[in-house]
Design a protein around this motif. Sequence first.
Motif, PDB file in Angstrom:
ATOM      1  N   SER A 181      -6.894  -5.621  -5.200  1.00  0.00           N
ATOM      2  CA  SER A 181      -8.293  -5.202  -4.498  1.00  0.00           C
ATOM      3  C   SER A 181      -7.964  -5.452  -2.700  1.00  0.00           C
ATOM      4  O   SER A 181      -9.091  -5.013  -2.189  1.00  0.00           O
ATOM      5  CB  SER A 181      -9.257  -5.876  -5.251  1.00  0.00           C
ATOM      6  N   TYR A 232       0.872  -1.137   0.063  1.00  0.00           N
ATOM      7  CA  TYR A 232      -0.045  -0.017  -0.080  1.00  0.00           C
ATOM      8  C   TYR A 232       0.899   1.041  -0.034  1.00  0.00           C
ATOM      9  O   TYR A 232       0.522   2.247  -0.751  1.00  0.00           O
ATOM     10  CB  TYR A 232      -1.071   0.034   1.176  1.00  0.00           C
ATOM     11  N   LEU A 242      -7.962  -2.519  -0.588  1.00  0.00           N
ATOM     12  CA  LEU A 242      -9.177  -1.709  -0.362  1.00  0.00           C
ATOM     13  C   LEU A 242      -9.498  -1.395   0.983  1.00  0.00           C
ATOM     14  O   LEU A 242      -9.900  -0.617   1.765  1.00  0.00           O
ATOM     15  CB  LEU A 242     -10.485  -2.332  -1.123  1.00  0.00           C
ATOM     16  N   LEU A 297      -8.545   3.224  -8.075  1.00  0.00           N
ATOM     17  CA  LEU A 297      -7.346   3.493  -6.998  1.00  0.00           C
ATOM     18  C   LEU A 297      -5.999   3.168  -7.364  1.00  0.00           C
ATOM     19  O   LEU A 297      -4.938   4.053  -7.231  1.00  0.00           O
ATOM     20  CB  LEU A 297      -7.869   3.175  -5.609  1.00  0.00           C
ATOM     21  N   ALA A 322     -13.473  -0.142  -8.005  1.00  0.00           N
ATOM     22  CA  ALA A 322     -12.982   0.898  -7.189  1.00  0.00           C
ATOM     23  C   ALA A 322     -11.471   0.564  -7.042  1.00  0.00           C
ATOM     24  O   ALA A 322     -10.528   1.514  -7.144  1.00  0.00           O
ATOM     25  CB  ALA A 322     -13.540   0.598  -5.777  1.00  0.00           C
ATOM     26  N   SER A 323     -10.755  -0.707  -7.055  1.00  0.00           N
ATOM     27  CA  SER A 323      -9.470  -1.094  -7.030  1.00  0.00           C
ATOM     28  C   SER A 323      -8.733  -0.698  -8.376  1.00  0.00           C
ATOM     29  O   SER A 323      -7.627  -0.139  -8.156  1.00  0.00           O
ATOM     30  CB  SER A 323      -9.473  -2.645  -6.892  1.00  0.00           C
ATOM     31  N   ALA A 338      -7.507   1.563   1.992  1.00  0.00           N
ATOM     32  CA  ALA A 338      -8.045   2.652   1.583  1.00  0.00           C
ATOM     33  C   ALA A 338      -9.158   3.016   2.384  1.00  0.00           C
ATOM     34  O   ALA A 338      -9.508   4.171   2.459  1.00  0.00           O
ATOM     35  CB  ALA A 338      -8.470   2.545   0.329  1.00  0.00           C
ATOM     36  N   ALA A 339     -10.048   1.988   2.745  1.00  0.00           N
ATOM     37  CA  ALA A 339     -11.467   2.091   3.497  1.00  0.00           C
ATOM     38  C   ALA A 339     -11.147   2.806   4.940  1.00  0.00           C
ATOM     39  O   ALA A 339     -11.943   3.750   5.296  1.00  0.00           O
ATOM     40  CB  ALA A 339     -12.160   0.907   3.575  1.00  0.00           C
ATOM     41  N   GLY A 374     -16.219  -3.817  -6.067  1.00  0.00           N
ATOM     42  CA  GLY A 374     -14.747  -3.779  -5.544  1.00  0.00           C
ATOM     43  C   GLY A 374     -13.643  -3.480  -6.600  1.00  0.00           C
ATOM     44  O   GLY A 374     -12.619  -2.766  -6.360  1.00  0.00           O
TER      45      GLY A 374
END
Length: 457
Positions: free
Chosen positions: A106, A79, A109, A258, A254-255, A112-113, A251
Amino acid sequence: MSEGASRATARAAAAERPRAHPPAAPLLRPPLLWAASAIAAMIACGIALRLGGYVGSAYSWFTLAGALDDSWMPMGRAYARITAAHPAPLYDLFFVEHVKFQYPPSSLLIYAALEALGITPGVPELNRLVWVSILAMPVLIFLICRQLIAQSPLRAGGAGPASLLAALFAGAALFFYPLMIAWRLGQVQALLNALFALACLLWLWERRLLAGLCIGLVCLVKPQFSLFLVWALIRRETAFAAGQAASLGLGLAASVALFGLGNHLDYLSVLTYISQRGEIFWDNTSVNGLMNGLMFPDEVLKFDYSAFPPPTPLVRSATLWSSVLIVAYALFPRPGARRAALLDLSTAAMAFTLASPIAWGHHYGIAFPVLVILFFALAGDPDAPRRRGRLVLWGLCLVAIGNYWNISEHLAGTLAAPLQSWRLAAVLAVLVLLHRLQAEAARPVAPAAAELDPARA
């Protein structure tokens, strides 16, 4: 008529009268005894192994002993790399720096969340998420048991026996090694275990869409569970498939937004690399682990944190074809089966885990809800001798999978070395039991039996 003749006539008349069903409570008592005995044996073996200097089970939850960063170290580094001011290719971490970040993009996430919620995704914060998942398991298991009792031929004579049986299994979750070691290691698998158990409960509640949604979330970290989408479509479980597709699709979208499409495509190279090699360390409960152990017997006691075994044609071929057969076995329904059942869902979860080239002990945290579901299916078998034999086998599987029998490390390098695959044998036995139950359930009901039992007609 003589008194003796009168008594004989009365006995004959009584024998011809339909017998009343036995009271409900005794029907629950034998399963309660079987469950209590198997759970006690599992816990006793774990304690005995611990006292003997072996791992046995993971009881660090008693003292809240510090958790490690087995998942969080590679995920944290990934990350940081992908969100840096000048992001580098994500999987250079795997191929160049030799950090075993084997998850898809993914999976990040989660980080990120947490950041979106204003929470710094450090190891302590992530392990709190693990601990919440661990504490959720007994609650989910209790609810699964209550629902299974309500739907099974086991009739409880009141809330007491049913609650006691459910409480036994709920408590046993805190002694089941694959579940609890996720806390000690600091493993994202704890969250996946809870999501799978929740999916089983939602399935029992006839909430197929939400059950599929849970499985879709698991897929964001564990890609092999994406096969559930094919599984559901083959069975025309459209609500389940829609839920899984929705959470997985959103998901992934979004992945990609990002973390970039390129990093997702690069992950295919990671999967190819791993599938051609696997892991040698004996805890790898898969066909790949067994074959690597046979090929490299002197290395089964070593876990390499930065490298994989060299690819060999025999291991690669065995891994590929065993995975194909195991997945095919799980995907296609039994002949005569009208619709997917919870046993079918359980079979798929176990098979998709086993088919992976790398399946560590903590990956079988999903086995606990499967074993609970299997227990109630076995306990409802009206054939007493068959039921007893199968419940003995079920108990042996619970004891085997529920502990870490590293005492078997003494077998390394001997002719008995294949016995180090005790978990693999237990997982295969669970799949055999699941198969037999589904095969029996798919058999057509004889007309005579249907006439005698309207509920089966």
